[in-house]
Design a protein around this motif. Sequence first.
Motif, PDB file in Angstrom:
ATOM      1  N   SER A   4     -11.995  10.696  10.544  1.00 18.24           N
ATOM      2  CA  SER A   4     -11.500   9.356  10.276  1.00 18.24           C
ATOM      3  C   SER A   4     -10.720   9.389   8.969  1.00 18.24           C
ATOM      4  CB  SER A   4     -12.680   8.389  10.150  1.00 18.24           C
ATOM      5  OG  SER A   4     -12.211   7.087   9.837  1.00 18.24           O
ATOM      6  N   TYR A   5      -9.886   8.375   8.762  1.00 17.51           N
ATOM      7  CA  TYR A   5      -9.156   8.219   7.509  1.00 17.51           C
ATOM      8  C   TYR A   5      -8.367   9.473   7.150  1.00 17.51           C
ATOM      9  CZ  TYR A   5      -8.231   6.337   2.839  1.00 17.51           C
ATOM     10  OH  TYR A   5      -7.633   5.867   1.711  1.00 17.51           O
ATOM     11  N   ALA A  63      -5.333   4.780   8.473  1.00 15.19           N
ATOM     12  CA  ALA A  63      -5.696   4.351   7.122  1.00 15.19           C
ATOM     13  C   ALA A  63      -7.197   4.064   7.015  1.00 15.19           C
ATOM     14  CB  ALA A  63      -4.873   3.132   6.702  1.00 15.19           C
ATOM     15  N   SER A  64      -7.564   3.149   6.111  1.00 17.75           N
ATOM     16  CA  SER A  64      -8.966   2.767   5.931  1.00 17.75           C
ATOM     17  C   SER A  64      -9.068   1.268   6.099  1.00 17.75           C
ATOM     18  CB  SER A  64      -9.436   3.145   4.523  1.00 17.75           C
ATOM     19  OG  SER A  64      -8.757   2.344   3.571  1.00 17.75           O
ATOM     20  N   ALA A  65     -10.296   0.775   6.215  1.00 19.40           N
ATOM     21  CA  ALA A  65     -10.483  -0.679   6.366  1.00 19.40           C
ATOM     22  C   ALA A  65      -9.842  -1.426   5.190  1.00 19.40           C
ATOM     23  CB  ALA A  65     -11.974  -1.000   6.467  1.00 19.40           C
ATOM     24  N   GLN A  66     -10.005  -0.880   3.969  1.00 17.79           N
ATOM     25  CA  GLN A  66      -9.435  -1.555   2.790  1.00 17.79           C
ATOM     26  C   GLN A  66      -7.915  -1.668   2.894  1.00 17.79           C
ATOM     27  OE1 GLN A  66     -11.889   0.759   2.732  1.00 17.79           O
ATOM     28  NE2 GLN A  66     -12.953   0.822   0.771  1.00 17.79           N
ATOM     29  N   LEU A  67      -7.276  -0.572   3.303  1.00 15.85           N
ATOM     30  CA  LEU A  67      -5.816  -0.581   3.418  1.00 15.85           C
ATOM     31  C   LEU A  67      -5.372  -1.497   4.553  1.00 15.85           C
ATOM     32  CD1 LEU A  67      -5.228   3.241   2.900  1.00 15.85           C
ATOM     33  CD2 LEU A  67      -4.551   1.426   1.319  1.00 15.85           C
ATOM     34  N   ARG A  68      -6.081  -1.447   5.682  1.00 16.62           N
ATOM     35  CA  ARG A  68      -5.672  -2.256   6.831  1.00 16.62           C
ATOM     36  C   ARG A  68      -5.811  -3.752   6.555  1.00 16.62           C
ATOM     37  NH1 ARG A  68      -8.783   1.829   9.630  1.00 16.62           N
ATOM     38  NH2 ARG A  68     -10.483   0.354   9.912  1.00 16.62           N
ATOM     39  N   THR A  91       0.818  -1.222   0.000  1.00 15.17           N
ATOM     40  CA  THR A  91       0.000   0.000   0.000  1.00 15.17           C
ATOM     41  C   THR A  91       0.848   1.266   0.000  1.00 15.17           C
ATOM     42  OG1 THR A  91      -0.237  -0.229   2.403  1.00 15.17           O
ATOM     43  CG2 THR A  91      -2.026  -1.056   1.036  1.00 15.17           C
ATOM     44  N   TRP A 129      -6.548   0.845  14.349  1.00 13.47           N
ATOM     45  CA  TRP A 129      -7.850   1.049  13.691  1.00 13.47           C
ATOM     46  C   TRP A 129      -8.135   2.523  13.422  1.00 13.47           C
ATOM     47  CZ3 TRP A 129     -11.555   3.979  15.961  1.00 13.47           C
ATOM     48  CH2 TRP A 129     -11.711   3.969  17.356  1.00 13.47           C
ATOM     49  N   LYS A 130      -7.373   3.414  14.063  1.00 12.33           N
ATOM     50  CA  LYS A 130      -7.516   4.825  13.729  1.00 12.33           C
ATOM     51  C   LYS A 130      -6.609   5.237  12.566  1.00 12.33           C
ATOM     52  CE  LYS A 130      -9.228   6.829  18.031  1.00 12.33           C
ATOM     53  NZ  LYS A 130      -8.911   7.708  19.192  1.00 12.33           N
TER      54      LYS A 130
END
Lengths: 339, 213
Positions: free
Chosen positions: A240-241, A103-108, A36, A100-101
């Motif tokens: 967020s993000y 990047a984004s869910a997709q990146l994580r 990423t 969890w704070k």
Amino acid sequence: MRPFNYQRPANAEEAVAMVDPMGVAGQGGAFLAGGTTIIDLMKLHVVTPPSLTDLGPVGLDEIEEGNDGTLHVGARVTMAKAAEHPAFRDRAPVLSEALWKAASAQLRNVATLGGNVLQRTRCPYFRDNVSPCNKRDPGSGCAAIGGINRLLAVLGTSEQCIANYAGDWANALILFDATVETMSGDGGREIPFADLHVLPEDHPERETVLGDDELITGYRLKIPGWARRSLYVKARDRDSYAFALASAAVALDMDGDTVREARIGLGGVATVPWRAREAEEFLSGQSLTEETAMRAGEIAFDGAQPYEHNAFKVPLGRNAVAKGLLDAASLDLAGEAQQ
Amino acid sequence: MTSSPERPSSPDRRGRVTRRGLLKGTAASSAAALGSYRAGAQEAQGGDPSGGETVHVQLTINGASHEFTLDVRTTLLDLVREQMDLTGTKVGCNHGQCGACTVLLDGVRINSCLMLAAAADGRSMTTIEGLGTQDELHPMQSAFIENDGFQCGYCTPGQIMSAVGCVTEGHAGDEAEIREYMSGNLCRCGAYKGITNAVAQARDDTLEWAEAT
């Protein structure tokens, strides 16, 4: 993207043997984990490795606990998996919250912990591939110092570079005296995590002590029982993000209202993952009040050097530290089951 | 008024500006203005003779196995749009910042623009085309329609794929959690309220769907 050779080793030993580190100014062969950062930077031509060695098949993707309570965290554990692992979530929430704070869910879901601590700066002059940048093009100068430097560092800077370290998890990991395990053509070694990153000084192109063919294979750390009293405060431009403008990782060992031991990491404000040791020492033995929390924040930013557009980070960072300390102190852990 | 010898259009220095030349120049600059993505995609399809190395990749896409020989630079996004003609997956920022390219890989959502197809060899991908059919929409697709979860629609396939992942990854507990765990998908029309409502509405049906598939 510039052309490159794609290589798939079967294991970590093969990976370090084939990575082909020969190159100039960091443009040797590179390891590919979640990709990423590096695929993004390759599309921008900011990095142009002649080869990518894909770590997909090499494993290293488990979190395991030894008999003595030492956690071994594989370098290819994803940010998403680590954020939800009970060892972090329940026993050292700062290590989960900093993930969890970020990047984004997709990146994580694809980004790994090995790559995460090596995430490159978001300095816009590094990324634009045009401006003078001593990190990208050593000796060319620094466009950020006299440029739009709102996002950049106020701690650990040099006259050559003020690029901030962009990650979050490293600012939490640095609280726990973790060890980095590596592998290279010369064998393996262990590096204290706090020694992994190096200040920019006169060579901002050099960001870590890792050799060119040296691969992070995992981390070892022991989480103290009191780390349940820990959290991550992250101030950013949107809820967020977004990258931290200023963040504080805090863990507190309390005896009533008195601090036995405090650990404080800073993000968004420094050129490397940053431990505020003087502020920690000040708090030791103090009762934690709004006044001592604010004083700790001030001490954490002693020696900060703001630039034209980022002076706001000093009060923002001080307040993040104070908020982190006060919020951590007031966490109600009594109702939770003891580990 | 004096004539400058440095005038760029000076015919004796730069040659005549012909209509044909002007049109060619205009066409070239409009192609450039269309963005670097097309150029990048063509480069990645082997149009560039210096492109070099190819790699053999097997992928299951929307339930069917496919094999490809690809320039190693091909991302999953390039692959589904350019090789499979599955254009539901959108190119937004192409740098992992907007979520328009979101697909499911082995059941979890990822940005297809940042993953090399070579690195996904042997894995299973679901795009928006594999979620429902024209006659039988996926519950999340129906919920987006019912809740006005879009305006222009460009981000919508990515939003819907991300919404399915948000639910199946266990992060659609309440509105605050949905907003946090959907933050990787930007909507410039600002349909966030409808999107949040759609995810909440379709949560249970999506979990049932995930168990059944």
